[in-house]
Motif scaffolding. Structure first.
Motif, PDB file in Angstrom:
ATOM      1  N   UNK A  43       0.842  -1.204   0.000  1.00 43.53           N
ATOM      2  CA  UNK A  43       0.000   0.000   0.000  1.00 43.53           C
ATOM      3  C   UNK A  43       0.876   1.252   0.000  1.00 43.53           C
ATOM      4  N   UNK A  44       0.393   2.307  -0.629  1.00 43.46           N
ATOM      5  CA  UNK A  44       1.157   3.554  -0.694  1.00 43.46           C
ATOM      6  C   UNK A  44       1.512   4.087   0.694  1.00 43.46           C
ATOM      7  N   UNK A  45       0.640   3.831   1.668  1.00 44.47           N
ATOM      8  CA  UNK A  45       0.889   4.322   3.022  1.00 44.47           C
ATOM      9  C   UNK A  45       2.112   3.661   3.663  1.00 44.47           C
ATOM     10  N   UNK A  46       2.571   2.542   3.110  1.00 45.74           N
ATOM     11  CA  UNK A  46       3.744   1.857   3.648  1.00 45.74           C
ATOM     12  C   UNK A  46       5.034   2.421   3.053  1.00 45.74           C
ATOM     13  N   UNK A  51      11.990   8.430   0.229  1.00 45.98           N
ATOM     14  CA  UNK A  51      12.828   7.357  -0.324  1.00 45.98           C
ATOM     15  C   UNK A  51      12.080   6.486  -1.334  1.00 45.98           C
ATOM     16  N   UNK A  52      10.753   6.535  -1.302  1.00 46.95           N
ATOM     17  CA  UNK A  52       9.862   5.681  -2.109  1.00 46.95           C
ATOM     18  C   UNK A  52      10.087   4.193  -1.828  1.00 46.95           C
ATOM     19  N   UNK A  53      10.595   3.869  -0.635  1.00 40.61           N
ATOM     20  CA  UNK A  53      10.801   2.490  -0.213  1.00 40.61           C
ATOM     21  C   UNK A  53       9.899   2.196   0.980  1.00 40.61           C
ATOM     22  N   UNK A  54       9.693   0.906   1.249  1.00 38.17           N
ATOM     23  CA  UNK A  54       8.879   0.511   2.397  1.00 38.17           C
ATOM     24  C   UNK A  54       9.557   0.989   3.668  1.00 38.17           C
ATOM     25  N   UNK A  55       8.784   1.616   4.543  1.00 38.50           N
ATOM     26  CA  UNK A  55       9.349   2.156   5.781  1.00 38.50           C
ATOM     27  C   UNK A  55       9.533   1.046   6.807  1.00 38.50           C
ATOM     28  N   UNK A  59       7.754   7.395  11.107  1.00 39.77           N
ATOM     29  CA  UNK A  59       7.388   8.411  12.092  1.00 39.77           C
ATOM     30  C   UNK A  59       6.441   9.389  11.421  1.00 39.77           C
ATOM     31  N   UNK A  60       5.560  10.012  12.226  1.00 39.90           N
ATOM     32  CA  UNK A  60       4.653  11.006  11.678  1.00 39.90           C
ATOM     33  C   UNK A  60       5.205  12.394  11.982  1.00 39.90           C
ATOM     34  N   UNK A  61       5.355  13.193  10.953  1.00 38.08           N
ATOM     35  CA  UNK A  61       5.885  14.544  11.108  1.00 38.08           C
ATOM     36  C   UNK A  61       4.739  15.507  11.421  1.00 38.08           C
ATOM     37  N   UNK A  62       5.104  16.737  11.703  1.00 40.22           N
ATOM     38  CA  UNK A  62       4.109  17.751  12.048  1.00 40.22           C
ATOM     39  C   UNK A  62       3.139  18.022  10.904  1.00 40.22           C
ATOM     40  N   UNK A  63       3.522  17.696   9.658  1.00 39.07           N
ATOM     41  CA  UNK A  63       2.625  17.916   8.526  1.00 39.07           C
ATOM     42  C   UNK A  63       1.550  16.832   8.415  1.00 39.07           C
ATOM     43  N   UNK A  64       1.606  15.822   9.323  1.00 41.25           N
ATOM     44  CA  UNK A  64       0.604  14.761   9.318  1.00 41.25           C
ATOM     45  C   UNK A  64       0.931  13.589   8.419  1.00 41.25           C
ATOM     46  N   UNK A  65       2.083  13.626   7.759  1.00 39.24           N
ATOM     47  CA  UNK A  65       2.484  12.538   6.864  1.00 39.24           C
ATOM     48  C   UNK A  65       3.547  11.668   7.547  1.00 39.24           C
ATOM     49  N   UNK A  66       3.581  10.398   7.150  1.00 37.28           N
ATOM     50  CA  UNK A  66       4.565   9.464   7.695  1.00 37.28           C
ATOM     51  C   UNK A  66       5.783   9.403   6.780  1.00 37.28           C
ATOM     52  N   UNK A  67       6.941   9.310   7.407  1.00 40.52           N
ATOM     53  CA  UNK A  67       8.211   9.241   6.693  1.00 40.52           C
ATOM     54  C   UNK A  67       9.097   8.207   7.383  1.00 40.52           C
ATOM     55  N   UNK A  68      10.082   7.711   6.653  1.00 43.21           N
ATOM     56  CA  UNK A  68      11.127   6.893   7.262  1.00 43.21           C
ATOM     57  C   UNK A  68      11.928   7.819   8.176  1.00 43.21           C
ATOM     58  N   UNK A  69      12.141   7.401   9.413  1.00 48.04           N
ATOM     59  CA  UNK A  69      12.789   8.273  10.403  1.00 48.04           C
ATOM     60  C   UNK A  69      14.102   8.878   9.890  1.00 48.04           C
TER      61      UNK A  69
END
Length: 86
Positions: A43-46, A51-55, A59-69
Motif C-alpha cells: 500500500x502507498x501508506x507503507x 525514499x519511495x521504499x517501504x518504511x 514516524x509522523x511529522x508535524x505535517x501529518x504525513x509518515x516518513x522513514x525516520x
C-alpha cells in the motif's frame, strides 16, 4: 464385486474430470510446475514519500504525513519545510 465397484468409481472420476475441464477449469498442477506467485505492491501508506521504499521505522511529522525516520531527519537537517506540503 470389488472390480465392478472400482470400475464404477474410476468411470465416475473420469466423468467428473471431463465435466470440470469442459467448464473451463485448469488441470491441477504440482507446486513445482506452478508459476511463482506474483508479488503484490505494498500500500502507498507503507512507502516513504522521500525514499519511495517501504518504511521500517516510520514516524509522523508535524505535517501529518509518515516518513522513514532517517529520511525525514536528513531532510529536516537542511530544510525547514515539509517534503510534501512545502
Amino acid at each position: 464385486a470389488e472390480d465392478v465397484e472400482l470400475a464404477a468409481a474410476v468411470a465416475e472420476s473420469v466423468r467428473l474430470e471431463e465435466e470440470r475441464l469442459a467448464a473451463g477449469e485448469q488441470e491441477p498442477s504440482s507446486a513445482a510446475e506452478a508459476p511463482a506467485p506474483r508479488e503484490e505492491e505494498p500500500p502507498d501508506d507503507f512507502l516513504c514519500p522521500i525514499t519511495t521504499e517501504i518504511m521500517s521505522d516510520p514516524v509522523m511529522a508535524a505535517d501529518g504525513h509518515s516518513y522513514e525516520r532517517s529520511a525525514i531527519e536528513r531532510w529536516l537537517a537542511t530544510k525547514s519545510t515539509s517534503p510534501l506540503t512545502g
